[in-house]
Design a protein around this motif. Structure first.
Motif, PDB file in Angstrom:
ATOM      1  N   TYR A 297      -7.646  -2.522   6.254  1.00 18.36           N
ATOM      2  CA  TYR A 297      -8.138  -3.476   5.180  1.00 18.36           C
ATOM      3  C   TYR A 297      -7.038  -4.834   5.592  1.00 18.36           C
ATOM      4  N   ARG A 298      -5.885  -4.542   6.090  1.00 18.12           N
ATOM      5  CA  ARG A 298      -5.039  -5.382   6.270  1.00 18.12           C
ATOM      6  C   ARG A 298      -5.459  -6.247   7.310  1.00 18.12           C
ATOM      7  N   ARG A 299      -5.942  -5.623   8.388  1.00 17.40           N
ATOM      8  CA  ARG A 299      -6.305  -6.178   9.571  1.00 17.40           C
ATOM      9  C   ARG A 299      -7.626  -7.261   9.491  1.00 17.40           C
TER      10      ARG A 299
ATOM     11  N   TRP B 298       2.820  -8.066   3.412  1.00 17.88           N
ATOM     12  CA  TRP B 298       2.200  -6.775   3.588  1.00 17.88           C
ATOM     13  C   TRP B 298       3.149  -5.892   3.818  1.00 17.88           C
TER      14      TRP B 298
ATOM     15  N   GLU C 116       3.449  -1.327   3.973  1.00 20.61           N
ATOM     16  CA  GLU C 116       2.847  -0.047   3.657  1.00 20.61           C
ATOM     17  C   GLU C 116       3.814   1.323   3.546  1.00 20.61           C
TER      18      GLU C 116
ATOM     19  N   VAL D 278      -3.503 -12.644   2.835  1.00 23.58           N
ATOM     20  CA  VAL D 278      -2.177 -11.957   2.592  1.00 23.58           C
ATOM     21  C   VAL D 278      -0.999 -12.660   2.846  1.00 23.58           C
TER      22      VAL D 278
ATOM     23  N   VAL E  58      -4.393   0.213   6.772  1.00 26.55           N
ATOM     24  CA  VAL E  58      -4.048  -0.812   7.477  1.00 26.55           C
ATOM     25  C   VAL E  58      -5.460  -1.612   8.124  1.00 26.55           C
TER      26      VAL E  58
ATOM     27  N   SER F   8       0.831  -1.119  -0.004  1.00 30.14           N
ATOM     28  CA  SER F   8       0.004   0.027  -0.109  1.00 30.14           C
ATOM     29  C   SER F   8       0.823   1.368   0.107  1.00 30.14           C
TER      30      SER F   8
END
Length: 216
Positions: free
Chosen positions: A175-177, A185, A187, A182, A173, A161
């Motif tokens: 969306y990652r959580r 990851w 960012e 995934v 973050v 990201s």
């Protein structure tokens, strides 16, 4: 939507035309050793008009962005979308096209989807529909959608990201959580002071990390 047709006899991938999209057609020889980069531009880049200008951010340097990726050794696949494109249907088609590349023998780690602004929403949905933990995704200025969109997304793959400090779109973050697929990851925050316009041109601040992510 554009159609990516795998012709096994000729071992060729065609980026072609479908109803409601641009008629541009490009042939790409399938090379399992090459890296494929699918670039999904922002909404302002529309079929029939890729020389677009924003009153706030200036010219969207679409061709220059594609050239930057090509100069770094990628087989680049991209298309200007219609203004009224249904992002869910487009993402479903993109997932099918990536499956076609995989079926043709291209390793998942050699495929990267780079989405900018609205294109990043399509990339996120493509990741959700594809459910492949090894395909690479780069999301640029992605996370400004409403909570309903968050519920639609379940990220899969290797996800980078990139967001601009002065832009409305910020960290992904959350969306990652909520993601279940995934594999890797990262960012990156950039600070060009250009707000959303940072993605309108191939600035090294975002192209360098995107290229590095795709070449890992």
């Amino acid at each position: 939507m554009m159609k990516l047709l795998v012709v096994l006899l000729l071992c060729t991938v065609f980026l072609g035309k479908a109803e409601g999209q641009s008629s541009q057609r490009t042939a790409l020889a399938v090379d399992n050793a090459s890296r494929y980069l699918i670039y999904l531009p922002g909404r302002i880049v529309q079929a029939g008009n890729t020389s677009t200008v924003s009153p706030n951010f200036g010219v969207y340097e679409y061709d220059q962005i594609l050239d930057t990726f090509k100069q770094n050794g990628f087989n680049v696949i991209s298309q200007a979308r219609d203004q009224d494109t249904d992002v869910e249907r487009y993402a479903a088609t993109m997932a099918d096209e990536i499956r076609a590349l995989l079926k043709a023998g291209v390793p998942a780690k050699h495929i990267t989807v780079v989405g900018a602004s609205q294109g990043s929403w399509i990339a996120m949905l493509t990741s959700t529909y594809l459910q492949n933990r090894n395909v690479n995704f780069v999301l640029i200025a992605a996370c400004s959608a409403d909570p309903a969109f968050l519920k639609m997304v379940n990220l899969h793959g290797n996800v980078l990201s990139i967001y601009e400090k002065t832009d409305l779109a910020q960290s992904c973050v959350q969306y990652r959580r909520d993601a279940t697929g995934v594999r890797d990851w990262k960012e990156v925050e950039v600070n060009t002071g250009l707000k959303h316009g940072f993605l309108f041109r191939p600035l090294k601040e975002w192209t360098d990390p995107a290229i590095a992510w795709a070449k890992r």
